[in-house]
Write an enzyme that holds these catalytic residues in place. Structure first.
Site, PDB file in Angstrom:
ATOM      1  N   LYS A  82      37.807 -16.417 -51.286  1.00 37.98           N
ATOM      2  CA  LYS A  82      36.907 -15.542 -50.460  1.00 37.98           C
ATOM      3  C   LYS A  82      35.889 -16.209 -49.763  1.00 37.98           C
ATOM      4  O   LYS A  82      35.277 -17.266 -50.318  1.00 37.98           O
ATOM      5  CB  LYS A  82      36.202 -14.771 -51.661  1.00 37.98           C
ATOM      6  CG  LYS A  82      35.436 -13.477 -50.986  1.00 37.98           C
ATOM      7  CD  LYS A  82      34.685 -12.766 -52.369  1.00 37.98           C
ATOM      8  CE  LYS A  82      36.021 -12.031 -52.961  1.00 37.98           C
ATOM      9  NZ  LYS A  82      35.334 -11.161 -53.979  1.00 37.98           N
ATOM     10  N   GLY A  83      35.466 -15.871 -48.545  1.00 39.34           N
ATOM     11  CA  GLY A  83      34.542 -16.457 -47.529  1.00 39.34           C
ATOM     12  C   GLY A  83      33.514 -15.410 -47.182  1.00 39.34           C
ATOM     13  O   GLY A  83      33.534 -14.438 -47.783  1.00 39.34           O
ATOM     14  N   TYR A  85      33.357 -13.741 -44.400  1.00 42.83           N
ATOM     15  CA  TYR A  85      33.714 -12.725 -43.798  1.00 42.83           C
ATOM     16  C   TYR A  85      34.825 -11.876 -44.236  1.00 42.83           C
ATOM     17  O   TYR A  85      35.581 -10.987 -43.668  1.00 42.83           O
ATOM     18  CB  TYR A  85      34.148 -13.286 -42.257  1.00 42.83           C
ATOM     19  CG  TYR A  85      32.981 -13.723 -41.561  1.00 42.83           C
ATOM     20  CD1 TYR A  85      32.063 -12.804 -41.149  1.00 42.83           C
ATOM     21  CD2 TYR A  85      32.855 -14.992 -41.293  1.00 42.83           C
ATOM     22  CE1 TYR A  85      30.891 -13.242 -40.243  1.00 42.83           C
ATOM     23  CE2 TYR A  85      31.807 -15.651 -40.573  1.00 42.83           C
ATOM     24  CZ  TYR A  85      30.706 -14.676 -39.924  1.00 42.83           C
ATOM     25  OH  TYR A  85      29.686 -15.108 -39.324  1.00 42.83           O
ATOM     26  N   ASP A 193      36.334 -28.171 -36.375  1.00 46.81           N
ATOM     27  CA  ASP A 193      35.836 -28.214 -37.702  1.00 46.81           C
ATOM     28  C   ASP A 193      37.048 -28.904 -38.582  1.00 46.81           C
ATOM     29  O   ASP A 193      37.440 -28.190 -39.860  1.00 46.81           O
ATOM     30  CB  ASP A 193      36.163 -26.553 -38.045  1.00 46.81           C
ATOM     31  CG  ASP A 193      35.092 -26.319 -39.363  1.00 46.81           C
ATOM     32  OD1 ASP A 193      34.224 -26.933 -39.672  1.00 46.81           O
ATOM     33  OD2 ASP A 193      35.088 -25.075 -39.741  1.00 46.81           O
TER      34      ASP A 193
END
Length: 371
Positions: A82-83, A85, A193
């Site tokens: 889960k992040g 967004y 990233d």
């Protein structure tokens, strides 16, 4: 290989969930469509003008590629993560009998995040590299969902433990360099990233790049805007005067820093040595780059990392030059039991989780002793 029948024609649902699940049960909720009128048309399609159209039955790219997949064809298995967004779910695509990772992105977002959604979709569907996760399709129902290859061992940041041996590190470096080289040479993309969290592995030992939401198009070898995880940014990206433009060499710094972390089993600028983020970033900009210990790693390996972590970006090697280094040349053909290492790493990870749970239970018992 892509699962059959996911592209090119519409597939009809052959399976209904044994227990009906609404989108609200998946942790989603209706988006404020008024804020996205230029993107969401009355029929409920998400239209990225000139690039792609997402709808409940799949995604159509303007280059002619279409991927037909929808929620009714998917059986939800478990939550993978889960992040900020949204959520990543492990799902089973019933018509093709393929297990996938389904990423959900909520739409109560700004223009920047919409651009990131499109960027990731664009990179994934154009990438035909064994070192980048495969793209299986996407659809839109209040949220954007896209389905990718399920890498069953997860990300490297959860697996490296006390550090990986040099042979395994070399195979990881090879995969990362080849994946990044593909992005640059074939798609004119800089990842922006690069870090262990964004490198996935499966139990077969395959290593692949993921998460391209902040990737940027290169213009004459320069990328503009300063996006990505600050902890892995190259010094020239952190310094204000030079942050607006940087070359693909910045990803090579992030690659080097990631390899040091994988080798040592810890982030080299962490461990409580810095009392603030400012102090940490100051060390990256002004301090000496981290090195690998000579008693554990070969000189070729240490030289490779040192080349990546050169403070002068123009003196860092290209991806082609990295592939020609003695270290990667040696391990290009040398066999390494990556699958065995992955299984050992998974076992060690599960043991750490078990010990942590036991400690928490013991602490809870101490706080609330039985009468």
């Amino acid at each position: 290989m892509n699962p059959p029948n996911l592209g090119g024609r519409r597939m009809h649902p052959k399976f209904k969930l044994a227990k009906p699940m609404t989108l609200s049960q998946l942790g989603t909720f209706s988006s404020p469509f008024a804020n996205f009128a230029k993107y969401v048309d009355p029929s409920g399609r998400l239209n990225f003008h000139g690039k792609a159209i997402l709808h409940a039955s799949g995604v159509d790219f303007t280059n002619g590629n279409s991927y037909k997949i929808n929620m009714n064809e998917l059986m939800l298995l478990e939550e993978l993560g889960k992040g900020q967004y949204g959520v990543v779910q492990k799902v089973h695509h019933v018509p093709t009998n393929v297990t996938m990772a389904m990423k959900e992105i909520r739409l109560e977002l700004d223009q920047t995040k919409l651009n990131q959604i499109l960027m990731e979709l664009d990179v994934l569907h154009k990438s035909t590299s064994p070192f980048i996760v495969e793209f299986y399709g996407a659809f839109f129902i209040d949220c954007v969902y896209y389905c990718m290859e399920y890498m069953d061992a997860g990300s490297l940041d959860k697996l490296y433990g006390d550090g990986v041996p040099e042979s395994v590190l070399a195979k990881m470096a090879l995969a990362m360099v080849k994946g990044l080289k593909f992005l640059k040479d074939e798609l004119s993309i800089i990842h922006r990233d690069v870090k262990p969290t964004n490198v996935l592995v499966n139990t077969k030992g395959d290593v692949k790049l993921c998460d391209f939401g902040v990737s940027g198009q290169l213009e004459q070898s320069l990328a503009k805007t300063n996006i990505g995880c600050q902890s892995y940014m190259a010094p020239e990206r952190i310094t204000t005067a030079e942050a607006s433009t940087y070359t693909v060499q910045s990803d090579i710094w992030s690659l080097g820093l990631s390899l040091v972390e994988l080798a040592l089993g810890r982030y080299p600028y962490g461990g409580g040595k810095f009392d603030s983020v400012f102090a940490q970033l100051s060390a990256i900009v002004s301090g000496e780059p981290p090195e690998l210990p000579a008693d554990k790693f070969s000189q070729d390996c240490r030289d490779f990392v040192a080349k990546c972590l050169n403070k002068v970006p123009t003196e860092r090697p290209t991806y082609g030059q990295l592939l020609d280094t003695p270290w990667l040349q040696k391990y290009e053909t040398e066999k390494v039991d990556m699958a065995g290492w992955v299984q050992d790493a998974l076992d060690a990870k599960n043991q750490r989780i078990l010990l942590q749970q036991q400690m928490e239970q013991a602490q809870l018992a101490e706080q609330h002793p039985m009468a």
